[in-house]
Each structure stands twice: as structure tokens, then as C-alpha cells.
Design an enzyme around this catalytic site. Structure first.
Site, short mmCIF file in Angstrom:
data_model
loop_
_atom_site.label_atom_id
_atom_site.label_comp_id
_atom_site.label_asym_id
_atom_site.label_seq_id
_atom_site.Cartn_x
_atom_site.Cartn_y
_atom_site.Cartn_z
N ALA A 14 25.08 32.98 38.52
CA ALA A 14 26.40 32.35 38.38
C ALA A 14 26.44 30.87 38.74
CB ALA A 14 27.42 33.11 39.25
N SER A 15 25.30 30.26 39.02
CA SER A 15 25.33 28.88 39.50
C SER A 15 25.53 27.86 38.38
CB SER A 15 24.05 28.56 40.27
OG SER A 15 22.91 28.72 39.44
N VAL A 16 25.06 28.17 37.18
CA VAL A 16 25.14 27.21 36.08
C VAL A 16 25.36 27.94 34.75
CG1 VAL A 16 23.67 25.45 37.15
CG2 VAL A 16 22.62 27.27 35.80
N GLY A 17 25.61 27.15 33.71
CA GLY A 17 25.62 27.67 32.35
C GLY A 17 26.59 28.80 32.10
N LEU A 66 16.93 37.63 42.48
CA LEU A 66 16.98 38.85 41.69
C LEU A 66 15.60 39.41 41.34
CD1 LEU A 66 19.91 37.82 39.35
CD2 LEU A 66 19.97 39.69 41.02
N TYR A 161 9.60 36.43 25.71
CA TYR A 161 11.03 36.40 26.04
C TYR A 161 11.81 37.32 25.12
CZ TYR A 161 15.83 34.63 26.20
OH TYR A 161 17.20 34.52 26.26
N VAL A 196 22.96 28.39 22.83
CA VAL A 196 24.07 27.96 23.67
C VAL A 196 23.64 26.69 24.41
CG1 VAL A 196 25.71 28.62 25.48
CG2 VAL A 196 24.66 30.39 24.03
N GLU A 197 24.48 25.69 24.37
CA GLU A 197 24.13 24.41 25.01
C GLU A 197 24.35 24.51 26.51
OE1 GLU A 197 24.93 19.60 24.59
OE2 GLU A 197 25.99 21.00 23.29
#
Length: 255
Positions: A14-17, A66, A161, A196-197
Site C-alpha cells: 500500500a505504500s505506492v502505486g 510479505l 513474472y 499502469v503508469e
């Protein structure tokens, strides 16, 4: 979204993006959001912004690696103690390393599996346990997947990935089936965005920032807020509606 006011959501990464945008959107809708990441400085800043904006919900930062199961279990124990449990689990955290199938390092593969697959599975299991022990029958598990979980990108850097994201596609459907077998109305949904940017490409191509920038300059990309809107759309669907997968991409994205 009215029925979710005051209830508890966990948002990983939840810290970015995308994670930060989802956390903000849910706080704006009145939820109590536990936002976790390895570094909570940015989440603390976002929590203060949400409070200053007068949003009706609250954002609670929680430091958690995590890739470490013990830290995940400790986080769920803390959520149980402080907030009774989790009603919505947003498995957003994910990462990519440039480790091709024929020449990649095992360490990079393992890290992608640990975060993209195992952490998602552990959080899902623990969230379900939390819902079940409190007789929550309308909870929701939302996995932030990728279009890479539906087709393999023609780039060696992306292949492993993509394999982890194909796993997320299979896991989400497996979760849905097991929830039905358990005779519960808890729902499971996959949201699969294209490009997604965010900072993602810069982390992925950390040794070649020009390559990362070119990814976003090649088209009008999705924004993190677009994915957050998809999350609130899914959560806001009537309880009898099961949305299995939301596939979304920029208009100009070919694959």
C-alpha cells in the site's frame, strides 16, 4: 459501497502505486484500511493526507515483509487484536525481476514466487479464517493480477513474472470454487490491468531507467486510480453478483 463503511480492509503493497490508490479510495468510502508494506513512511504520509482531507475512514500503516510468513501471520494476529479481523482482503503486492527462463537467477525467481504467489495465498487463507471465525459471510478477496496472467508477453524479462500471474489467475478461480464448496457467500475477484503508469517499470528495469520511461511514453497508460475505481466497482456490486475477472488495458495497448 455503503455496507462497507466502518469495516476492515487489508491492502498489501500500500505504500505506492496501485496499492496506495486503492487504500485512499477505500478510506474515502469510510472503511478502516490496514495498509502494509516493508516501508511504511509513505503510508503514514498518505494516512495523514486522508485525515486532512476529511475522509470518513482511517488508514492504519503496518510494517510487513510479505516474503516472510511469520510477519504475515503476526500482522493478521495484530489486526485481530486491534480491529477484530479482516472483511476485505486486497492482495495487491507484486514484483518483477529481469530473470529470463534460460539464464535467470533462482533468487529472483524465488522472490517473485514468494511475493506474487505465496504471500497472496497466505493472506487469502488467513483472511478467510478471520471471516469464518467471526461468521462474516459477505467478505471479499480481490487479487490484483495482470494481463500478463492471461497472455505471455514476447519479452524474456517478463516470462517468469507472467508465470506467477498465470498462477494468480488459477488461484483466484480455485478460491472461488472452494468458497462455493464451503457454502459461503464470500466472493473472490481478479483484477487484471495492462500497463499502469506507476513506479513498477522503474523498479523492474532499475538498471535502465530510460527503458522504463519508454514503456510509459509509448501510449496513454492506465492510472493507479483507474484500478482503484475497478476495486470499488467490484466491492459495490450487489451481494448476489460474482465478478470473476476484470480485464482492463489502455486503448492503445496491443497485447
Amino acid at each position: 459501497m455503503e455496507r462497507w463503511k466502518g469495516r476492515v480492509a487489508l491492502v498489501t503493497g500500500a505504500s505506492v502505486g496501485i496499492g496506495a490508490a486503492v487504500a485512499r479510495a477505500l478510506v474515502q468510502q469510510g472503511m478502516r484500511v490496514v495498509g502494509c508494506a516493508r516501508n511504511v513512511d509513505k503510508i503514514e504520509k498518505l494516512a495523514a493526507e486522508c485525515q486532512s482531507a476529511g475522509y470518513s475512514g482511517t488508514l492504519i500503516p503496518y510494517k510487513c515483509d510479505l516474503s516472510n510468513e511469520e510477519e504475515i501471520l503476526s500482522m493478521f494476529s495484530a489486526i485481530k487484536t486491534l480491529h477484530k479481523g479482516v472483511d476485505v482482503c486486497i492482495n495487491n503486492a507484486g514484483l518483477a525481476h529481469n530473470e529470463p527462463l534460460l539464464s535467470g537467477k533462482t533468487e529472483g525467481w524465488r522472490n517473485m514466487i514468494d511475493v506474487n504467489v505465496l504471500a497472496l495465498s497466505i493472506c487469502t487463507r488467513e483472511a478467510y479464517k478471520s471471516m469464518k471465525e467471526r461468521n462474516v459471510d459477505d467478505g471479499h478477496i480481490i487479487n490484483i493480477n495482470s494481463m500478463g496472467g492471461h497472455r505471455v508477453v514476447a519479452s524474456a524479462d517478463e516470462h517468469f513474472y507472467c508465470a506467477t500471474k498465470y498462477a494468480v489467475t488459477a488461484l483466484t478461480e480455485g478460491i472461488r470454487q472452494e468458497l462455493r464448496e464451503a457454502n459461503t457467500h464470500i466472493r473472490a475477484t481478479c483484477i487484471s490491468p495492462g500497463i499502469v503508469e506507476t513506479e513498477f517499470a522503474f523498479r523492474h528495469h532499475n538498471s535502465d531507467p530510460e527503458k522504463a520511461a519508454a514503456v510509459y511514453e509509448s501510449m496513454k497508460c492506465l492510472k493507479a486510480e483507474d484500478i482503484a475505481s475497478a476495486v470499488t466497482f467490484v466491492l459495490g456490486a450487489p451481494p448476489h453478483v460474482q465478478i470473476g475477472d476484470v480485464q482492463m488495458r489502455p486503448v492503445d495497448q496491443v497485447l
